[in-house]
Write an enzyme that holds these catalytic residues in place. Structure first.
Site, short mmCIF file in Angstrom:
data_model
loop_
_atom_site.label_atom_id
_atom_site.label_comp_id
_atom_site.label_asym_id
_atom_site.label_seq_id
_atom_site.Cartn_x
_atom_site.Cartn_y
_atom_site.Cartn_z
CE LYS A 9 8.12 -1.13 -10.17
NZ LYS A 9 7.51 -0.12 -9.28
NE ARG A 13 -4.14 5.51 -17.25
CZ ARG A 13 -3.98 4.66 -16.25
NH1 ARG A 13 -3.15 3.64 -16.37
NH2 ARG A 13 -4.62 4.82 -15.12
CG ASP A 67 5.38 -2.73 -7.00
OD1 ASP A 67 6.58 -2.98 -6.89
OD2 ASP A 67 4.84 -1.79 -6.40
CG PHE A 122 6.53 5.35 -9.81
CD1 PHE A 122 5.50 4.52 -9.38
CD2 PHE A 122 6.22 6.45 -10.58
CE1 PHE A 122 4.18 4.78 -9.74
CE2 PHE A 122 4.90 6.74 -10.93
CZ PHE A 122 3.89 5.90 -10.51
CB VAL A 123 8.41 2.78 -14.81
CG1 VAL A 123 9.87 2.50 -14.47
CG2 VAL A 123 7.56 1.55 -14.55
CG ASP A 149 -1.76 6.20 -13.94
OD1 ASP A 149 -1.52 5.03 -13.57
OD2 ASP A 149 -2.49 6.96 -13.29
N GLY A 183 -4.35 0.09 -16.82
CA GLY A 183 -2.99 0.11 -17.34
C GLY A 183 -2.67 -0.87 -18.44
CD GLU A 237 -1.95 -6.27 -13.40
OE1 GLU A 237 -1.85 -5.23 -14.07
OE2 GLU A 237 -2.35 -6.29 -12.23
CG ASP A 238 -0.21 -1.99 -15.55
OD1 ASP A 238 -0.30 -2.89 -14.69
OD2 ASP A 238 -0.57 -0.82 -15.34
P1 5GP Z 1 1.09 -4.71 -6.97
O1 5GP Z 1 1.94 -4.15 -5.86
O2 5GP Z 1 -0.26 -5.11 -6.46
O3 5GP Z 1 1.80 -5.81 -7.70
O4 5GP Z 1 0.90 -3.53 -7.99
C1 5GP Z 1 -0.31 -2.90 -8.03
C2 5GP Z 1 -0.43 -1.82 -9.03
O5 5GP Z 1 0.42 -0.76 -8.63
C3 5GP Z 1 -0.05 -2.08 -10.46
O6 5GP Z 1 -1.05 -2.75 -11.21
C4 5GP Z 1 0.12 -0.66 -10.94
O7 5GP Z 1 -1.13 -0.10 -11.23
C5 5GP Z 1 0.72 0.01 -9.72
N1 5GP Z 1 2.18 0.10 -9.86
C6 5GP Z 1 3.13 -0.63 -9.26
N2 5GP Z 1 4.35 -0.23 -9.62
C7 5GP Z 1 4.16 0.80 -10.48
C8 5GP Z 1 5.05 1.65 -11.22
O8 5GP Z 1 6.28 1.57 -11.18
N3 5GP Z 1 4.46 2.58 -12.00
C9 5GP Z 1 3.12 2.74 -12.11
N4 5GP Z 1 2.68 3.71 -12.91
N5 5GP Z 1 2.25 1.96 -11.43
C10 5GP Z 1 2.78 1.01 -10.63
#
Ligand code: 5GP
Length: 188
Positions: free
Chosen positions: A141, A175, A113, A162-163, A169, A55, A109-110
């Site tokens: 977030k 993407r 969450d 969710f975006v 993606d 991402g 990081e993209d």
């Molecule tokens: P974490 O919960 O470990 O911080 O997030 C893990 C991964 O979940 C992120 O790197 C991303 O790939 C995916 N992710 C979390 N929130 C979103 C979202 O809103 N959209 C998308 N496309 N991926 C997300």
């Protein structure tokens, strides 16, 4: 001619619909601000940026082209697989070939969450004794975040939705969408 992606108000990816949330221009302004923060903080320290694939390719490129400070970039991947123990899913960091001992590292990081991914990367990097590790995220977030690690450089804070777009993606698609698109709540 197909309608431009910037003028449509909805896009369908697999079974989900998304609507525009942040424009490409808004992202550019936010990324330029982050680049300024990083330039001010790391001047003369030759930081190593580690982009987290898949991402972060978009944010990494947009950030790098705005940085003045001398720096390096490499890419890593976090792979999840089902372990044989009762702990279930096991995460592994792959692709880190650079020696990071004594270096200033910035994880790119993209989106952050819950913070599980970032926490895992931080723990793996700490074992290699870098001088410092910071996080730069295109999106964060805060309402979903469950960890203690500071997210040092954030382009845009978003609510817990969710975006997709700009590298993010939905099951492989989206993407390439310009800007950020948020999921449409079902109306019925
Ligand atoms: P974490 O919960 O470990 O911080 O997030 C893990 C991964 O979940 C992120 O790197 C991303 O790939 C995916 N992710 C979390 N929130 C979103 C979202 O809103 N959209 C998308 N496309 N991926 C997300």
């Amino acid at each position: 001619m197909a309608e431009s992606a910037t003028t449509v108000s909805r896009v369908k990816l697999h079974n989900m619909e998304f609507t525009p949330y942040l424009s490409a221009a808004e992202l550019e302004v936010a990324i330029a601000r982050v680049a300024g923060e990083i330039d001010a903080k790391y001047a003369g320290q030759r930081p190593l940026f580690l982009g987290v694939l898949n991402g972060a390719f978009f944010f990494a490129a947009e950030l790098m082209k705005r940085l003045d400070t001398e720096c390096e970039i490499s890419f890593i991947k976090v792979a999840s697989y089902l372990g044989t123990s009762s702990s279930g899913s096991v995460t592994q960091l792959i692709g880190l070939t650079e020696r990071i001992e004594g270096r200033h590292v910035v994880i790119v990081e993209d989106i952050v969450d819950t913070g599980g991914t970032i926490a895992h990367i931080m723990e793996e990097l700490a074992e290699r004794h870098p001088a410092s590790v910071a996080v730069a995220a295109l999106l964060f977030k805060p309402d979903a975040y469950e960890r203690q690690y500071p997210i040092d450089h954030v382009a845009v804070r978003i609510p817990n939705v969710f975006v997709v777009g700009s590298g993010l993606d939905h099951d492989g698609l989206g993407r390439n969408l310009p800007g950020i698109w948020r999921i449409l709540e079902p109306t019925s």
